[in-house]
Scaffold this motif. Structure first.
Motif, short mmCIF file in Angstrom:
data_model
loop_
_atom_site.label_atom_id
_atom_site.label_comp_id
_atom_site.label_asym_id
_atom_site.label_seq_id
_atom_site.Cartn_x
_atom_site.Cartn_y
_atom_site.Cartn_z
N LEU A 69 -6.51 -7.49 13.20
CA LEU A 69 -6.14 -7.93 11.86
C LEU A 69 -7.15 -7.36 10.86
CD1 LEU A 69 -4.26 -9.78 10.16
CD2 LEU A 69 -5.99 -11.58 10.42
N LYS A 70 -6.65 -6.67 9.83
CA LYS A 70 -7.52 -6.06 8.83
C LYS A 70 -7.22 -6.63 7.45
CE LYS A 70 -8.38 -1.75 11.29
NZ LYS A 70 -8.49 -0.27 11.20
N GLN A 71 -8.26 -6.91 6.70
CA GLN A 71 -8.12 -7.41 5.34
C GLN A 71 -8.20 -6.23 4.37
OE1 GLN A 71 -7.45 -10.61 4.70
NE2 GLN A 71 -7.70 -11.27 6.83
N GLN A 72 -7.19 -6.06 3.55
CA GLN A 72 -7.15 -4.96 2.59
C GLN A 72 -7.04 -5.54 1.18
OE1 GLN A 72 -7.70 -2.04 3.60
NE2 GLN A 72 -7.02 -1.88 5.71
N ARG A 73 -7.95 -5.11 0.31
CA ARG A 73 -8.00 -5.65 -1.05
C ARG A 73 -7.40 -4.66 -2.05
NH1 ARG A 73 -11.97 -5.58 -4.75
NH2 ARG A 73 -13.49 -4.67 -3.33
N ALA A 124 0.84 -1.19 0.00
CA ALA A 124 0.00 0.00 0.00
C ALA A 124 0.88 1.24 0.00
CB ALA A 124 -0.93 0.00 1.21
N ILE A 125 0.32 2.31 -0.55
CA ILE A 125 0.99 3.61 -0.57
C ILE A 125 0.24 4.53 0.38
CG2 ILE A 125 1.65 5.58 -1.99
CD1 ILE A 125 1.70 3.67 -4.39
N ASP A 139 -3.40 -7.23 -2.40
CA ASP A 139 -4.08 -7.77 -1.22
C ASP A 139 -3.07 -8.00 -0.09
OD1 ASP A 139 -6.20 -7.82 -2.94
OD2 ASP A 139 -6.45 -9.99 -2.96
N TYR A 140 -3.45 -7.58 1.10
CA TYR A 140 -2.63 -7.91 2.26
C TYR A 140 -3.47 -7.78 3.52
CZ TYR A 140 -1.78 -3.01 3.82
OH TYR A 140 -1.91 -1.73 4.29
#
Length: 229
Positions: A61-65, A3-4, A26-27
């Motif tokens: 914990l967060k899911q980032q797409r 991510a930026i 994704d992370y």
């Protein structure tokens, strides 16, 4: 890079910091405990989702797409929404309903989405409409000016902290101490020196704190600081 991010401080007395960014792939980051709550605006395929994220007293914990773009307005301690007390959002969040493609509902009114550059004006309007308020007892206590709270019982002060921050004064102190310890470790300070400088009783005490608030041990943080992970 997953991510930026870009951040900036604010001259608003209500805003702690502003963030914006884009998820490149994704992370799933493990986010440390955070004593502040925030408004989160996430754009996904042209549609914006707005949520109120409460303070956290543990890692989350967060899911980032990939492709998500976001704006975060993080508020200073003592700033709160009377109709949505922070105490009800500890380790949780509340999704706010859409009003239109460019606005959302908050406290019975439609509000236009802010952006990174006009967030201060947006927050100032929230304050004028009394959607946002400040608890003077909480702010006075945090800066060690207890005169406003001398006539209040400890139970009342505790209740006001929980209402406006979601946390007790003691928990805020624990999170801030863990933040100091993490910063020292990331700068290469030896673990035993961190114990002393951050005010922990001993190394096991430091380890328990960082496991809870960061999900890592002091040794893991030291290794990451050396490798640049």
């Amino acid at each position: 890079m997953s991510a930026i991010f870009e951040s900036r401080l604010s001259d608003s007395p209500y805003i702690e910091i502003l963030w914006r960014g884009r998820v490149e792939q994704d992370y799933a980051p493990l986010c440390p405990a955070d004593r502040c709550w925030n408004l989160l605006f996430v754009e996904d395929d042209g549609k914006v989702r707005v949520s109120v994220e409460g303070a956290t007293d543990q890692t989350v914990l967060k899911q980032q797409r990939a492709g998500l773009e976001f704006l975060v307005i993080k508020f200073r301690l003592g700033v709160f929404m009377p109709h949505l007390p922070a105490g009800s959002l500890l380790n949780a969040d509340a999704l706010l309903p859409d009003a239109s493609s460019t606005s959302f509902w908050l406290n019975g009114a439609a509000w236009q989405f802010p952006d990174f550059d006009n967030a201060e004006a947006f927050v100032a309007r929230l304050v004028r409409e009394e959607v946002l308020m400040v608890d003077p007892v909480v702010q006075a206590t945090l800066v060690e000016q207890p005169a406003l709270s001398l006539e209040l019982s400890s139970r009342t002060v505790r209740r006001r902290f929980v209402r406006s921050t979601g946390l007790t004064h003691g928990m805020i102190y624990q999170i801030e101490r863990a933040q100091r310890a993490a910063a020292l470790l990331q700068n290469g300070t030896p673990i035993l020196d961190v114990v002393d400088q951050a005010g922990y009783a001993d190394q096991p005490h430091l380890t328990r704190s960082l496991r809870r608030f960061y999900g890592q041990t002091p040794a893991q943080m030291m290794r990451e600081s050396r490798t640049g992970v």
